[in-house]
Each structure stands twice: as structure tokens, then as C-alpha cells.
Design an enzyme around this catalytic site. Structure first.
Site, mmCIF file in Angstrom:
data_model
loop_
_atom_site.group_PDB
_atom_site.id
_atom_site.type_symbol
_atom_site.label_atom_id
_atom_site.label_comp_id
_atom_site.label_asym_id
_atom_site.label_seq_id
_atom_site.Cartn_x
_atom_site.Cartn_y
_atom_site.Cartn_z
ATOM 1 N N GLU A 58 110.708 -46.270 54.601
ATOM 2 C CA GLU A 58 110.686 -46.417 56.054
ATOM 3 C C GLU A 58 109.333 -45.975 56.599
ATOM 4 O O GLU A 58 108.745 -45.017 56.099
ATOM 5 C CB GLU A 58 111.811 -45.544 56.644
ATOM 6 C CG GLU A 58 112.058 -45.734 58.112
ATOM 7 C CD GLU A 58 113.288 -44.950 58.605
ATOM 8 O OE1 GLU A 58 114.354 -44.953 57.937
ATOM 9 O OE2 GLU A 58 113.174 -44.329 59.672
ATOM 10 N N ASP B 256 107.800 -45.126 60.378
ATOM 11 C CA ASP B 256 108.341 -44.912 61.722
ATOM 12 C C ASP B 256 107.323 -44.690 62.811
ATOM 13 O O ASP B 256 106.422 -43.860 62.658
ATOM 14 C CB ASP B 256 109.170 -43.612 61.753
ATOM 15 C CG ASP B 256 110.482 -43.750 61.052
ATOM 16 O OD1 ASP B 256 110.975 -44.865 60.932
ATOM 17 O OD2 ASP B 256 111.016 -42.707 60.619
ATOM 18 N N GLU C 288 108.303 -43.580 66.644
ATOM 19 C CA GLU C 288 109.381 -43.301 67.603
ATOM 20 C C GLU C 288 108.747 -42.633 68.817
ATOM 21 O O GLU C 288 107.832 -41.832 68.669
ATOM 22 C CB GLU C 288 110.421 -42.347 67.001
ATOM 23 C CG GLU C 288 111.124 -42.907 65.794
ATOM 24 C CD GLU C 288 112.341 -42.084 65.373
ATOM 25 O OE1 GLU C 288 113.311 -42.680 64.916
ATOM 26 O OE2 GLU C 288 112.301 -40.848 65.526
#
Ligand code: NAG
Ligand code: NAG
Length: 290
Positions: free
Chosen positions: A100, A102, A104
């Protein structure tokens, strides 16, 4: 003769400019996967908005899976009091031991800064968080957020300014995301358990629905279908065919920009959190950040 050459050259140049600037269409590239109508395609696919209310958030994902690429998204975040909300733009593989990458964006009360949270997971293991405050208000205009992911490194950029480089450190035994294809995921959801000021500030639902808007999605990546990568045939050609993101690395200017962002705007670095890692930092923390 000279004139027609000039004309030809300008047509070719214009063509390549258009190719660079052309934005993808959300209808073609993505599908809204949850939120029961809270996710909306705008402008025939040029944009997409996500909203969040007390009952649910919403989200969309790419139709294709990619193994390496450059992923650009312009986003305008929930304005004013966005405390408790989290807007995301990330890549993830599926299943156990997932990879993953990310981005955010944690909301805040009016007037206080959003936090940009970044992380990299490989084979299910994350713990590589770095967080930043932005040098502009991300709620009043669209800005471009980019993930570059190639065999050597992952680069997070904001308006073309690199904010973080995560290198492939397999040579010192750190797993790197390189074999599991990933989809792009975006969402807007409630995370007031932890998101804003460590969970102390809760979402104020009297101001719902909260809305974030996405536009100018651009994906230049290797699509993986039934195990085969769309880049495989190309890679047997000469290296000259490489796309810019495949060889993306930071020049002196890029390194200076990362230094600037990290010295002025970084608010959390897992490589400096001795409370959380009393036994010592992960090996890559001892390496150059480039
Ligand atoms: C919210 O604002 C506070 C105070 O400026 C800051 O410490 C915090 O990092 C900001 N972001 C979040 C997500 O809490
Ligand atoms: C939530 O927002 C409303 C409307 O702006 C405001 O009157 C109220 O005081 C806020 N609640 C909290 C807990 O901040």
C-alpha cells in the site's frame, strides 16, 4: 518549405503538450464503489465529488490494477470545520500481506492546518509514517497530489514539489512493493476516533454533509491484466523508451525541495519517534533520505 516544416513541428509539439495535459475521465478510469449515492460524477467525468454524513462516507477506485506508474489527482478538500474527516488517495493491493502507498488528508477545525499523512506498506507491514502540514490552504483551490512508483523508489509530490522519497531498500533486507499490482482508491470517511488532534476533536455533524472534490485524474502506469503487464513488451525495447516516471529520481533542485519541505513542514517522522520504536529505528532510517 521552411514554413511547412515549422507548421509540422508546431503540430507535433502541440500534440505532445495535449498528451501531457490531457486528463483522464473518471467514468473511464474509475468506479464509485460505496456510499450509496454520496459519490457523484461531475461534468461528464471530468470531476468526482465524495461526501460524508453521519450515516456514511463514500469512495471510488480505479477499474484497473497497476504495477508501477505515475498517479496524479487534483483535490479540493472539505472546507472550514473538517475535524474528524479523512480524505484519501492511495494505492493498494488486495489480500493478505498487501502492499500500500498512502496519501491521507486529515481535517481540522476552522483555521487550523490539514495534516498530510503518508505511509508505505510492503507485504502487510507499514510503520513508515511521515506527516506534513501544507504551505497553502488546500480547501480553497485544487492542488495536485502525485504518487510516482517505480522499481527504485516511491515519490510523493504536492504541486510537483517532492515531499517524500521512499527508496527501494531490498539490498538491506527491507521488503519493497514490487510484485503485487495495486488499484487506486479514494474515499472520504469519518475517523474522529483518531484523526484530528489525536482524536480529541470530534466531527461536528451539524455541518454535514462534508464534501471533497476530485478532478484531473491522470494515470500513466503499467496495467496488469490476467497476470501480464502492459509495460512488459515495452521493457524489452531499448531503455530510451522509458517513461519519465520509470526513471524518476531527484536532481539537485528536487533534493533541495525535499529538504525545504522536511525542515519547514514535516510534523511527524517515524524515523525520529523513539518512544514508539525504543528498540531502534527501521534500517532504512539510517540511509540517506534520497
Ligand atoms: C490541527 O491543528 C493543530 C493545531 O494547529 C495541529 O497540531 C494538528 O497537527 C492539526 N491537524 C490535525 C489532523 O490534527
Ligand atoms: C458545531 O457547529 C455548530 C454550527 O456551526 C455550532 O453552533 C456548535 O457550537 C458546534 N459544536 C461544537 C461541539 O463545536
Amino acid at each position: 518549405m521552411a514554413n511547412s516544416h515549422l507548421l509540422l513541428i508546431s503540430i507535433v509539439l502541440m500534440g505532445s503538450l495535449v498528451a501531457v495535459l490531457a486528463a483522464g475521465n473518471f467514468n473511464d478510469l474509475t468506479e464509485i464503489t460505496w456510499g450509496d449515492g454520496r459519490g457523484k460524477i461531475l461534468d461528464g467525468g471530468k470531476g468526482l465529488s465524495l461526501s460524508l454524513d453521519k450515516l456514511s462516507g463514500s469512495g471510488f477506485q480505479s477499474k484497473n490494477e497497476y504495477l508501477y506508474g505515475r498517479f496524479d489527482m487534483q483535490i479540493k478538500f472539505v472546507p472550514k470545520n473538517s475535524a474528524g474527516t479523512v480524505t484519501t488517495f492511495f494505492l493498494s493491493s488486495q489480500g493478505e500481506g498487501h502492499d500500500e502507498i498512502d496519501f491521507e488528508f486529515l481535517g481540522n477545525v476552522t483555521g487550523e492546518p490539514y495534516t498530510v499523512h503518508t505511509n508505505v506498506y510492503s507485504q502487510g507491514k507499514g510503520n513508515k509514517e511521515q506527516q506534513f502540514h501544507l504551505w497553502f490552504d488546500p480547501t480553497t483551490a485544487f492542488h495536485t497530489y502525485t504518487i510516482v512508483w517505480n522499481a527504485n523508489r516511491i515519490v510523493f509530490l504536492v504541486d510537483e514539489i517532492p515531499i517524500r522519497v521512499y527508496n527501494n531498500h531490498e539490498s538491506i533486507g527491507i521488503a519493497y512493493p514490487k510484485s503485487q499490482p495495486m488499484k487506486v482508491y479514494c474515499s472520504l470517511w469519518n475517523a474522529d476516533e483518531w484523526a484530528t488532534q489525536g482524536g480529541r476533536v470530534k466531527t461536528n455533524w451539524t455541518q454535514a454533509p462534508f464534501t471533497a472534490t476530485y478532478r484531473n485524474i491522470n494515470i500513466d502506469g503499467c496495467v496488469v491484466k490476467s497476470g501480464a503487464s502492459s509495460c512488459a513488451s515495452r521493457s524489452t525495447d531499448s531503455a530510451n523508451n522509458a517513461k519519465p516516471w520509470e526513471t524518476h529520481e531527484l536532481d539537485a533542485k528536487g533534493r533541495n525541495r525535499v529538504r525545504w519541505v522536511q525542515s519547514k513542514h514535516m510534523v511527524y517522522n517515524y524515523c525520529e519517534d523513539s518512544k514508539r520504536f525504543p528498540q531502534g529505528y527501521s534500517q532504512e532510517c539510517k540511509r540517506s533520505r534520497f
